[in-house]
Design a protein around this motif. Structure first.
Motif, PDB file in Angstrom:
ATOM      1  N   GLU A 142       2.284  -1.260  -5.519  1.00 55.23           N
ATOM      2  CA  GLU A 142       2.432   0.151  -6.034  1.00 55.23           C
ATOM      3  C   GLU A 142       1.132   0.428  -6.606  1.00 55.23           C
ATOM      4  O   GLU A 142       0.470   0.066  -7.346  1.00 55.23           O
ATOM      5  N   ARG A 153       1.914   5.753  -4.537  1.00 56.88           N
ATOM      6  CA  ARG A 153       2.369   5.286  -2.967  1.00 56.88           C
ATOM      7  C   ARG A 153       3.008   4.006  -3.382  1.00 56.88           C
ATOM      8  O   ARG A 153       2.108   3.217  -4.194  1.00 56.88           O
ATOM      9  N   GLU A 154       3.936   3.667  -2.918  1.00 60.15           N
ATOM     10  CA  GLU A 154       4.703   2.501  -2.760  1.00 60.15           C
ATOM     11  C   GLU A 154       4.262   1.844  -1.199  1.00 60.15           C
ATOM     12  O   GLU A 154       4.988   2.474  -0.436  1.00 60.15           O
ATOM     13  N   ASN A 245      -3.908  12.559  -5.163  1.00 65.18           N
ATOM     14  CA  ASN A 245      -2.451  12.275  -4.390  1.00 65.18           C
ATOM     15  C   ASN A 245      -2.989  11.502  -3.023  1.00 65.18           C
ATOM     16  O   ASN A 245      -1.923  11.075  -2.283  1.00 65.18           O
TER      17      ASN A 245
END
Length: 765
Positions: A142, A153-154, A245
């Protein structure tokens, strides 16, 4: 130190300045604490080194944890993770906590995540403390934003298994700052103003630029681009870039045939170093695109760390059997330390203390700061030229420190108290005796041989908080219950023996452990103080609720009637005021209110249901409901302020049983509760089962001295076992006189030990 809030974590911080020669820091940890990690963080602003020993006692949150790790996220906060023992499916409970050292605030960083998932293997924070990678055993990693606490983000299920990971020290923060400053300067210069205002504009531009330079990227909202590399089980190297992000996959480098499974990675500048499970080190020159594998023949490479400082390319390598320092420029070893050859302790963790000093955590509970040669500590305590003796028993060997404490606490073998250990039959080396006597001499100005000081004085000197709290509470209640047993003294109805008018009260800092009447008065005073300071409806509502629980219905009604008609709770508060005022003790009304209270509790309104039960004098039922729903502290509080001594004792005994359960395992807290109830025999049994032999024997001795009975069918069995075990403890640390004395007091149980001690004495003669 209130007993009500459960304390599950303990932080100990040692700090020393780097302006002077770095001392050798050797900290002996307490025997009942679990050492987790040692972190070193340097601050260029304060020029200090912070060594953080993070230890966790048996508590609710970090209970039965198998693996633990820790990472800094700022100068004043860090992240720690812990995993529980796996269940039948191999899944665990993961906890990732964020701790602020300034405020002590701690919260779950991953929120509700963490139940029934694969164990966390490691956490890695980026160099700018912007991003966090959480690596799991059998689950994709993760990626989190540390600043906002959001999951970026996973990774997908087909993501490769990570064996090692490291963030790059390079980033684009400087270029982003330059662009932002240039944009601000351009905007300021484009502003056209009158000539009279030109000078003020120039000064404002300068101040604007200075302010922008002083602010960090966090306050400016800059998201710098950072990247990290990791390896999979085949040794393939992956590169990933993170900016804000956005997460982008980079290049993939095939595995090196000479390397095994990669266990750790270190990255500084243009140098990347990989270590594998076979003891090989692979040095990569990223600029020249060259790599060189070097076999060390030392086994598994556990950890590698670059030294701090620009241009400093020294590398610290940890193996199973020791550690080494390497020069990555020359690709050669500088120094080495090996267990069994140089040292007799096993290294648990390593890091750099400064650019030329190494810090080691070892299995003997010590933290050692060494020179880069790793041959000796950089500073010795006994080389100091001190003008006055220093009292610090923890500088002694553990065995000698125990001897010193036992010698100071009680000397029943002599009528006079002495500060000279040479007057005692103590078989030990002269060097150890001399060190102990030095500590005793440092107390000579405070303690005189003609007087016998109070034991609490020495407990405070040793800094044993657990011992101090136990003996403070024990001394108070042993004397209180002993006075109640005097034949000419009667205890007024409604009071426990410790609440008689002639007895002094336990300090209010002990909270729930205080006597009921004193605790009730304090809670009333506390509510009155809150009343005076109330400034909002929520504050007033809390005061009214507390007054209802305390039985102060008249004042509670006045506060309820103060609710403004514009308030959404006006109608409910008015009805509650009417209910409190008109409540009767008749059978039907009692049954109705109890039924309503039970239904409210069953439907999740526990606090409201408890209030209704207290209104009809059913506080005992309210306490049982609170304990059923896990509100043990609130139940104990309510029992102290509303119930009779007998009913309150039943509630607190159930609480003590709960604290002793394996799921909670807070026996030390349970012992304090039982002390306040006068259950001295149970306290003695628990202390003995916890192997606190010294505390058990001295506690029983105090009970016998003051006439506080150990109410049981066979008190002599406990007394004999406790005295014999304490005698064996004294024998093990060399205090033979004390061992003989306590063995003789044990009666039949101590005869065998007495014979053994006498035989040894004859053999010596």
């Amino acid at each position: 130190p209130s007993l009500v809030p459960s304390i599950h974590r303990e932080l100990k911080i040692a700090c020393f300045s780097t302006n002077s020669p770095t001392p050798a820091f050797k900290k002996q940890l307490h025997s009942n604490k679990q050492e987790i990690a040692v972190l070193v963080q340097t601050s260029s602003y304060m020029r200090q080194i912070y060594i953080l020993l993070y230890s966790i006692s048996a508590g609710l949150i970090i209970r039965n944890k198998k693996k633990i790790g820790i990472e800094w996220v700022s100068l004043t906060s860090f992240l720690s993770f812990a995993t529980s023992v796996p269940n039948n499916l191999g899944l665990v409970r993961n906890e990732l906590q964020h701790v602020d050292l300034r405020t002590g605030r701690c919260f779950a960083f991953r929120g509700e995540r963490g139940n029934d998932e694969p164990a966390i293997e490691m956490i890695k924070v980026s160099h700018l403390k912007q991003y966090l990678v959480v690596v799991f055993r059998d689950k994709p990693l993760e990626l989190w934003d540390v600043r906002t606490g959001t999951l970026l983000r996973e990774m997908a299920k087909n993501f490769p298994t990570v064996t090692a990971l490291e963030w790059s020290p390079s980033h684009n923060l400087k270029s982003l700052k330059k662009k932002q400053l240039a944009a601000r300067e351009a905007m300021a210069r484009q502003t056209t103003l009158a000539d009279a205002e030109q000078s003020s504009v120039e000064s404002s531009v300068i101040s604007l630029l200075q302010d922008a330079e002083s602010k960090s990227e966090m306050s400016q909202g800059i998201s710098a681009r950072e990247h990290f590399v990791f390896t999979d089980t085949d040794g393939q190297v992956y590169h990933i870039t993170v900016e804000g992000n956005t997460v982008k996959d980079g290049a993939r480098i095939p595995p090196d045939g000479s390397m095994g499974s990669i266990a750790c990675i270190a990255w500084k500048g243009d140098t990347l170093v990989l270590g594998d499970v076979d003891g090989n080190l692979n040095f990569w020159d990223l600029k020249a695109r060259l790599s060189r594998a070097v076999p060390t023949h030392r086994g598994w490479v556990k950890k590698i760390r670059f030294a701090p400082g620009k241009g400093n390319q020294k590398l610290l390598v940890m193996y199973t059997d020791g550690a080494e320092v390497w020069d990555t420029k020359e690709v050669q070893m500088v120094s080495s330390i090996r267990v069994g050859r140089n040292v007799n302790y096993r290294i648990l963790d390593i890091d750099w203390c400064t650019s030329d000093k190494v810090v080691l955590a070892s299995d003997d509970g010590c933290v050692r700061v060494l020179e880069m040669a790793m041959k000796s500590a950089s500073y010795r305590m006994d080389e100091q030229d001190l003008t006055d003796p220093v009292w610090c028993p923890y500088l002694l060997l553990p065995r000698a420190a125990l001897t010193l404490k036992a010698f100071l606490l009680l000397q029943p073998w002599s009528d006079t108290f002495t500060m000279d250990i040479t007057h005692v039959d103590y078989k030990e080396k002269d060097e150890i005796k001399g060190l102990i006597q030095e500590q005793l001499n440092s107390l000579s100005k405070y303690v005189y041989s003609q007087t016998r000081p109070h034991s609490l004085f020495f407990i405070r000197l040793f800094g044993d908080e657990s011992d101090l709290q136990f003996w403070t509470v024990a001394a108070h209640y042993i004397q209180s219950f002993a006075q109640s047993c005097q034949p000419n003294r009667s205890v007024p109805e409604g009071q426990t023996p410790a609440e008689g008018p002639q007895s002094s009260h336990l300090d209010i800092c002990h909270d729930i452990l205080c006597e009921n009447s004193f605790f009730q008065r304090f809670q009333l005073e506390r509510v009155r103080l809150q009343e005076v300071k109330r400034s909002s409806y929520e504050h007033t509502k809390k005061c009214a609720d507390q007054l209802l629980l305390l039985g102060q219905t008249d004042r509670a009604v006045q506060l309820l009637l103060e609710t403004s008609a514009d308030n959404s709770s006006y109608y409910c508060d008015s009805l509650k005021a009417c209910l409190v005022t008109t409540i009767t003790s008749s059978g039907p009304s009692q049954s109705t209110i109890k039924l309503v209270a039970t239904n409210m509790i069953a439907n999740g309104k526990l606090a409201e249901g408890v209030q209704l039960l207290c209104l009809i004098d059913k506080a005992a039922d309210a306490c049982r409901y609170l304990q059923t729903y896990g509100e043990w502290n609130r139940a104990a509080w309510l029992a102290k302020v509303r119930l009779s001594p007998a009913e309150s004792s039943d509630v607190l005994k159930r609480w003590a049983e709960h604290l002793c359960s394996p799921q909670v395992n807070q026996k030390s807290k349970a012992i304090l509760v039982l002390l306040s109830l006068g259950c001295f025999h149970k306290v003695g049994e628990m202390l003995h089962s916890m192997r606190y032999f010294d505390r058990t024997a001295l506690f029983i001795e105090a009970c016998l001295k003051y006439g506080s009975s150990l109410t049981t069918a066979s008190p002599h069995k406990l007394i004999g076992a406790a005295f014999v075990d304490y005698a064996k403890l004294l024998r093990s640390i060399g205090l033979k006189q004390g061992a003989v004395l306590w063995a003789s007091r044990a009666g039949e149980a101590g005869k065998e030990l007495l014979d053994e001690l006498s035989q040894k004495e004859k053999m010596v003669l």
